[in-house]
Design a protein around this motif. Structure first.
Motif, PDB file in Angstrom:
ATOM      1  N   THR A 208       0.845  -1.187   0.000  1.00  0.00           N
ATOM      2  CA  THR A 208       0.000   0.000   0.000  1.00  0.00           C
ATOM      3  C   THR A 208       0.880   1.237   0.000  1.00  0.00           C
ATOM      4  O   THR A 208       1.727   1.397   0.880  1.00  0.00           O
ATOM      5  CB  THR A 208      -0.933   0.030   1.219  1.00  0.00           C
ATOM      6  OG1 THR A 208      -1.718  -1.172   1.242  1.00  0.00           O
ATOM      7  CG2 THR A 208      -1.854   1.230   1.160  1.00  0.00           C
TER       8      THR A 208
ATOM      9  N   ASP B 182       0.201  -5.416  -6.499  1.00  0.00           N
ATOM     10  CA  ASP B 182       0.054  -6.869  -6.405  1.00  0.00           C
ATOM     11  C   ASP B 182       1.316  -7.549  -5.900  1.00  0.00           C
ATOM     12  O   ASP B 182       1.377  -8.776  -5.828  1.00  0.00           O
ATOM     13  CB  ASP B 182      -0.349  -7.458  -7.760  1.00  0.00           C
ATOM     14  CG  ASP B 182       0.697  -7.216  -8.844  1.00  0.00           C
ATOM     15  OD1 ASP B 182       1.761  -6.623  -8.540  1.00  0.00           O
ATOM     16  OD2 ASP B 182       0.458  -7.604 -10.001  1.00  0.00           O
TER      17      ASP B 182
ATOM     18  N   VAL C 277      -2.506   3.705  -3.342  1.00  0.00           N
ATOM     19  CA  VAL C 277      -2.215   2.763  -4.423  1.00  0.00           C
ATOM     20  C   VAL C 277      -1.979   1.388  -3.811  1.00  0.00           C
ATOM     21  O   VAL C 277      -1.135   1.230  -2.926  1.00  0.00           O
ATOM     22  CB  VAL C 277      -0.984   3.195  -5.240  1.00  0.00           C
ATOM     23  CG1 VAL C 277      -0.679   2.179  -6.341  1.00  0.00           C
ATOM     24  CG2 VAL C 277      -1.196   4.582  -5.845  1.00  0.00           C
ATOM     25  N   ARG C 278      -2.708   0.373  -4.290  1.00  0.00           N
ATOM     26  CA  ARG C 278      -2.513  -0.998  -3.847  1.00  0.00           C
ATOM     27  C   ARG C 278      -1.827  -1.776  -4.982  1.00  0.00           C
ATOM     28  O   ARG C 278      -2.328  -1.815  -6.103  1.00  0.00           O
ATOM     29  CB  ARG C 278      -3.839  -1.642  -3.479  1.00  0.00           C
ATOM     30  CG  ARG C 278      -3.790  -3.144  -3.162  1.00  0.00           C
ATOM     31  CD  ARG C 278      -2.906  -3.478  -1.976  1.00  0.00           C
ATOM     32  NE  ARG C 278      -3.243  -2.760  -0.785  1.00  0.00           N
ATOM     33  CZ  ARG C 278      -4.231  -3.099   0.047  1.00  0.00           C
ATOM     34  NH1 ARG C 278      -4.977  -4.155  -0.204  1.00  0.00           N
ATOM     35  NH2 ARG C 278      -4.452  -2.386   1.127  1.00  0.00           N
TER      36      ARG C 278
ATOM     37  N   GLN D  49     -13.039  -2.828  -1.458  1.00  0.00           N
ATOM     38  CA  GLN D  49     -12.067  -3.855  -1.054  1.00  0.00           C
ATOM     39  C   GLN D  49     -10.979  -3.321  -0.126  1.00  0.00           C
ATOM     40  O   GLN D  49     -10.154  -4.096   0.380  1.00  0.00           O
ATOM     41  CB  GLN D  49     -11.419  -4.498  -2.282  1.00  0.00           C
ATOM     42  CG  GLN D  49     -10.686  -3.539  -3.203  1.00  0.00           C
ATOM     43  CD  GLN D  49     -11.558  -3.053  -4.333  1.00  0.00           C
ATOM     44  OE1 GLN D  49     -12.727  -2.770  -4.126  1.00  0.00           O
ATOM     45  NE2 GLN D  49     -10.991  -2.982  -5.540  1.00  0.00           N
TER      46      GLN D  49
ATOM     47  N   VAL E  59      -3.360  -2.968  -8.392  1.00  0.00           N
ATOM     48  CA  VAL E  59      -4.643  -3.617  -8.144  1.00  0.00           C
ATOM     49  C   VAL E  59      -5.765  -2.583  -8.152  1.00  0.00           C
ATOM     50  O   VAL E  59      -6.792  -2.755  -8.813  1.00  0.00           O
ATOM     51  CB  VAL E  59      -4.617  -4.380  -6.812  1.00  0.00           C
ATOM     52  CG1 VAL E  59      -5.969  -5.034  -6.530  1.00  0.00           C
ATOM     53  CG2 VAL E  59      -3.507  -5.423  -6.821  1.00  0.00           C
ATOM     54  N   TRP E  60      -5.567  -1.503  -7.428  1.00  0.00           N
ATOM     55  CA  TRP E  60      -6.514  -0.396  -7.435  1.00  0.00           C
ATOM     56  C   TRP E  60      -5.830   0.856  -6.904  1.00  0.00           C
ATOM     57  O   TRP E  60      -4.779   0.785  -6.255  1.00  0.00           O
ATOM     58  CB  TRP E  60      -7.773  -0.694  -6.601  1.00  0.00           C
ATOM     59  CG  TRP E  60      -7.542  -1.091  -5.162  1.00  0.00           C
ATOM     60  CD1 TRP E  60      -7.488  -2.355  -4.664  1.00  0.00           C
ATOM     61  CD2 TRP E  60      -7.342  -0.211  -4.030  1.00  0.00           C
ATOM     62  NE1 TRP E  60      -7.265  -2.337  -3.313  1.00  0.00           N
ATOM     63  CE2 TRP E  60      -7.189  -1.035  -2.892  1.00  0.00           C
ATOM     64  CE3 TRP E  60      -7.290   1.169  -3.880  1.00  0.00           C
ATOM     65  CZ2 TRP E  60      -6.974  -0.515  -1.621  1.00  0.00           C
ATOM     66  CZ3 TRP E  60      -7.080   1.703  -2.613  1.00  0.00           C
ATOM     67  CH2 TRP E  60      -6.929   0.863  -1.498  1.00  0.00           C
ATOM     68  N   CYS E  61      -6.394   1.987  -7.208  1.00  0.00           N
ATOM     69  CA  CYS E  61      -5.929   3.260  -6.653  1.00  0.00           C
ATOM     70  C   CYS E  61      -7.133   4.170  -6.502  1.00  0.00           C
ATOM     71  O   CYS E  61      -8.089   4.095  -7.289  1.00  0.00           O
ATOM     72  CB  CYS E  61      -4.847   3.893  -7.526  1.00  0.00           C
ATOM     73  SG  CYS E  61      -5.412   4.496  -9.122  1.00  0.00           S
ATOM     74  N   ALA E  62      -7.087   5.027  -5.496  1.00  0.00           N
ATOM     75  CA  ALA E  62      -8.215   5.906  -5.212  1.00  0.00           C
ATOM     76  C   ALA E  62      -7.780   6.979  -4.230  1.00  0.00           C
ATOM     77  O   ALA E  62      -6.807   6.788  -3.475  1.00  0.00           O
ATOM     78  CB  ALA E  62      -9.384   5.110  -4.629  1.00  0.00           C
TER      79      ALA E  62
ATOM     80  N   PRO F  25     -12.160   2.280  -2.391  1.00  0.00           N
ATOM     81  CA  PRO F  25     -13.054   1.255  -2.931  1.00  0.00           C
ATOM     82  C   PRO F  25     -13.496   0.282  -1.839  1.00  0.00           C
ATOM     83  O   PRO F  25     -12.897   0.237  -0.756  1.00  0.00           O
ATOM     84  CB  PRO F  25     -12.187   0.561  -3.988  1.00  0.00           C
ATOM     85  CG  PRO F  25     -10.791   0.753  -3.501  1.00  0.00           C
ATOM     86  CD  PRO F  25     -10.773   2.103  -2.850  1.00  0.00           C
TER      87      PRO F  25
ATOM     88  N   THR G 198      -6.786   6.556 -12.325  1.00  0.00           N
ATOM     89  CA  THR G 198      -7.144   5.147 -12.336  1.00  0.00           C
ATOM     90  C   THR G 198      -5.865   4.321 -12.369  1.00  0.00           C
ATOM     91  O   THR G 198      -4.765   4.871 -12.532  1.00  0.00           O
ATOM     92  CB  THR G 198      -8.007   4.817 -13.566  1.00  0.00           C
ATOM     93  OG1 THR G 198      -7.194   4.922 -14.750  1.00  0.00           O
ATOM     94  CG2 THR G 198      -9.184   5.784 -13.671  1.00  0.00           C
ATOM     95  N   PRO G 199      -5.942   2.986 -12.228  1.00  0.00           N
ATOM     96  CA  PRO G 199      -4.728   2.164 -12.325  1.00  0.00           C
ATOM     97  C   PRO G 199      -3.960   2.349 -13.631  1.00  0.00           C
ATOM     98  O   PRO G 199      -2.743   2.161 -13.650  1.00  0.00           O
ATOM     99  CB  PRO G 199      -5.282   0.737 -12.197  1.00  0.00           C
ATOM    100  CG  PRO G 199      -6.479   0.890 -11.325  1.00  0.00           C
ATOM    101  CD  PRO G 199      -7.096   2.187 -11.745  1.00  0.00           C
TER     102      PRO G 199
END
Length: 272
Positions: A148, A211, A208-209, A190, A179-182, A188, A161-162
């Motif tokens: 993270t 993998d 930012v997550r 998850q 994996v995702w970012c926000a 999000p 976005t990713p």
């Protein structure tokens, strides 16, 4: 009350030599750093074993094993010392690193052009990366360690976005996926509960997550216009849209892996 001097010896008066508090702390640190694991029979896990690394070839692995984070961790563990380390001005083209060992451990990687960042902060309109923080042991239990990233931007209101995040670099692990970012104030579903509990400016923080937690080498996070572009999005400063960092903010665990294994069942080999 004076402390015993190290190594143990007698003073000019024939008594056990003593020393002041500052020198005693220095002695404790030296004992931890230069004692090899297994050297003390009753405490086989004591020591950082730095002397065994003197003739090792220069590499990112060696740098991680001898990092201040790792050495301070050993001092805290074995000598009951709380060590505060702060890095000063950044070296050219390198990330400034700040480490604070009071409560939660936090390592912040700052941009390489602080003067340009200050100009943008005061009179510019473009967005830019202020600093990056890797979340490690301070995160919630369900959050994967070192996957993270908290990317602090100069200004809120970003829509990323990713596809806008690219991580390059690494030696052993070179492919890091997003994996995702926000934004920290719009995570999000998850995202783990309490993930941003320590973030002080949610609107300006991009979470930012990844993998993977990478290896011990240097990586570069870049904010790009799209997955096929190397240019930053509109409204982002081209020089301050990327930042160097390392996933491995907790060097202590890696240092232990570098040290020779030792157990109570192991006996030194007798040679006559």
């Amino acid at each position: 009350m004076p402390d015993l001097d190290f190594p143990y010896h007698f003073s000019g008066l024939g008594r056990t030599a003593t020393t002041d508090r500052d020198d005693h702390i220095r002695d404790l640190i030296q004992q931890v750093l230069f004692t090899a694991p297994g050297e003390r029979v009753m405490r086989p896990d004591f020591g950082a074993g730095l002397l065994s690394l003197v003739f090792e070839p220069n590499s990112t692995t060696l740098a991680a094993a001898t990092s201040d984070d790792a050495c301070c961790g050993r001092c805290e563990e074995h000598a009951a010392l709380r060590v505060d380390v702060t890095y000063g001005a950044a070296r050219p083209h390198d990330a400034q690193r700040e480490l604070h060992r009071s409560g939660r451990r936090a390592v912040k990687f700052h941009c390489c052009d602080l003067r340009r960042l200050d100009v943008l902060r005061l009179s510019g309109t473009a967005n830019a990366i202020d600093f990056l923080e890797v979340l490690d042991k301070g995160g919630p239990p369900a959050a994967p360690r070192q996957q993270t990233l908290f990317v602090r931007l100069l200004r809120p209101g970003f829509a990323l976005t990713p596809d806008n995040i690219r991580i390059t670099g690494g030696e052993r692990i070179t492919r890091i996926g997003i994996v995702w970012c926000a934004p920290a104030n719009a995570l999000p579903p998850q995202a783990e509960p309490g993930l941003v509990a320590t973030v002080d400016d949610l609107a300006r923080t991009l979470v930012v997550r990844t993998d993977s937690s990478g290896d011990f080498s240097t990586y570069t996070l870049s904010i790009v216009a799209s997955s096929g572009s190397s240019n930053p999005p509109a409204g982002f400063d081209p020089r301050l849209s990327s930042i160097d960092f390392s996933f491995k903010v907790e060097g202590l665990g890696h240092l232990r892996l570098q040290l020779p294994a030792w157990s109570a069942d192991r006996r030194p080999e007798a040679r006559y």
